[in-house]
Structures are given as structure tokens and as C-alpha cells.
Design a protein around this motif. Structure first.
Motif, PDB file in Angstrom:
ATOM      1  N   SER A  61      33.049  46.793  37.629  1.00  0.00           N
ATOM      2  CA  SER A  61      32.730  45.530  36.970  1.00  0.00           C
ATOM      3  C   SER A  61      32.870  45.661  35.468  1.00  0.00           C
ATOM      4  O   SER A  61      32.524  46.704  34.900  1.00  0.00           O
ATOM      5  N   GLU A  85      31.858  43.403  31.935  1.00  0.00           N
ATOM      6  CA  GLU A  85      31.029  42.289  31.478  1.00  0.00           C
ATOM      7  C   GLU A  85      31.544  41.783  30.143  1.00  0.00           C
ATOM      8  O   GLU A  85      31.516  42.505  29.142  1.00  0.00           O
ATOM      9  N   THR A  89      30.922  38.132  34.408  1.00  0.00           N
ATOM     10  CA  THR A  89      31.152  39.422  35.048  1.00  0.00           C
ATOM     11  C   THR A  89      32.424  39.354  35.875  1.00  0.00           C
ATOM     12  O   THR A  89      32.596  38.434  36.679  1.00  0.00           O
ATOM     13  N   LYS A 121      29.498  47.952  30.883  1.00  0.00           N
ATOM     14  CA  LYS A 121      29.588  46.867  29.920  1.00  0.00           C
ATOM     15  C   LYS A 121      30.095  47.485  28.636  1.00  0.00           C
ATOM     16  O   LYS A 121      29.383  48.170  27.945  1.00  0.00           O
ATOM     17  N   ASN A 126      36.893  36.851  39.019  1.00  0.00           N
ATOM     18  CA  ASN A 126      35.505  36.427  38.852  1.00  0.00           C
ATOM     19  C   ASN A 126      35.168  35.533  40.036  1.00  0.00           C
ATOM     20  O   ASN A 126      35.679  34.415  40.146  1.00  0.00           O
ATOM     21  N   ASN A 181      29.348  50.130  37.475  1.00  0.00           N
ATOM     22  CA  ASN A 181      29.263  48.980  36.581  1.00  0.00           C
ATOM     23  C   ASN A 181      29.274  49.443  35.146  1.00  0.00           C
ATOM     24  O   ASN A 181      28.605  50.393  34.790  1.00  0.00           O
TER      25      ASN A 181
END
Length: 198
Positions: free
Chosen positions: A119, A121, A100, A4, A73, A2
């Protein structure tokens, strides 16, 4: 994995790394795909953010990768598929709502194949995490980063020192736009309003 990633610094780092790898890589017998992940950019209030396409490349710079990228998504049902050939940052830049997203990339270098799923964000910008024109006007030559932070409301994103200067970028509310303040010896020496991707 993950991530961001919503900063201008991350974009610059991705583009530089991809360019150096593609054009500086030695030719090898096996052209295995490598993938730089997609980069997300926050959404202004009442507007969409965006996700810049991932950048696959082949270890043999003479080979152009074939790429399939799916951005989805699950909560909203959004899903788009993109296909292209080459190591091309910014070729696709879908504008999307804050949230996300699942980024699935498959790349081929000849018969060699690689897949990356992660992922991204897309955050929501706020007045507390962006710089306004009124705040920018209050930033003066000679101020410290701490004083600028008091005015703007947050510290911005700092780059490494280059030629004795450190640059901090401050998100504007508009999509994919920044203000830049340059510091030398811990003091503002110049500033730029409304810096975009060009």
C-alpha cells in the motif's frame, strides 16, 4: 507491507539505491528481480498528489527487467496499468487524489519473476504541514532548528550530516516542491525557496 512515503528524502534514497544497485551490481548467472517500492507524494489542497513508479532491477546489470505495474484504489475505482522495460525511476508518475492505493508490481529478469504488493498512502497537505513564503522569509541565518520549527509549524525532514552540514527540507503547498534550510553547528547558514525535482 504497508508504507507511507511522502518525503523528498525517501525519493532521493530510492533513486540512489536503485542507481548504485543497477550500475554497481556484479554480473551473476541468475538474474533474479528485486523491486524498490513505489513512492507517494502528498496532494496540495484542491489538487492531486502523485505516485512515482516502482523500480525493479536485475542482479545481472546487463539484463533489463520487464515490468508490469498496477496502481489501484478500491474506494474510488481508480486503476491504471503501466508496462515498460528497464530500471527507470520516474518513468511513470500518475497524479492521483489523496488516499490509499494498492501497488502491484510484477517484474521479469529473463525467466526469473518477482511480485510485490503493498500500500502507498498519498496524504493531504495542510497549512500546518507546509511552509509558506511569509514563513520562509522569517527564517534567518543563525536560527536554531527549534526556532525555525516555531516559525514554520513543523520540523521538516532532516538528512544525515554531510561535510559538517545538515539539510532540512520543508514541504511547500505546491506539488512536489520543497524549501531547503541548511544548518551547520545547529544554526541556519543558508536557505533555498522553491526547490523542485529538477
Amino acid at each position: 507491507m504497508n508504507i507511507k512515503t511522502t518525503s523528498h528524502t525517501a525519493l532521493v534514497a530510492t533513486l540512489l539505491a536503485a542507481t548504485m544497485t543497477v550500475f554497481g551490481a556484479p554480473a551473476t548467472a541468475k538474474s533474479a528481480p528485486k523491486i524498490y517500492e513505489a513512492v507517494a507524494f502528498d496532494a496540495p489542497i484542491d489538487a492531486k498528489g502523485g505516485v512515482m513508479n516502482p523500480v525493479p532491477y536485475c542482479s545481472n546489470y546487463r539484463t533489463e527487467p520487464r515490468v508490469r505495474w498496477v496502481l489501484a484504489n478500491a474506494e474510488t475505482g481508480y486503476s491504471r496499468t503501466f508496462r515498460w522495460r528497464g530500471s527507470l525511476p520516474g518513468l511513470y508518475f500518475p497524479r492521483v487524489e489523496a488516499g490509499t492505493y494498492r501497488s502491484t508490481v510484477v517484474a521479469w529478469c529473463g525467466k526469473a519473476k518477482a511480485r510485490d504488493v503493498h500500500s502507498v498512502e498519498v496524504g493531504q497537505k495542510t497549512h500546518q504541514t507546509t511552509v509558506s513564503k511569509a514563513e520562509f522569509r522569517r527564517v534567518k541565518v543563525g536560527m536554531t532548528p527549534q526556532r525555525v520549527r516555531q516559525i514554520v509549524g513543523y520540523g521538516g525532514v532532516a538528512t544525515p550530516v554531510y561535510a559538517g552540514e545538515r539539510t532540512r527540507t520543508y514541504d511547500m503547498m505546491a506539488f512536489w516542491r520543497w524549501s531547503v534550510v541548511v544548518y551547520r553547528h545547529g544554526k541556519v547558514v543558508r536557505k533555498y525557496w522553491d526547490v523542485d525535482h529538477d
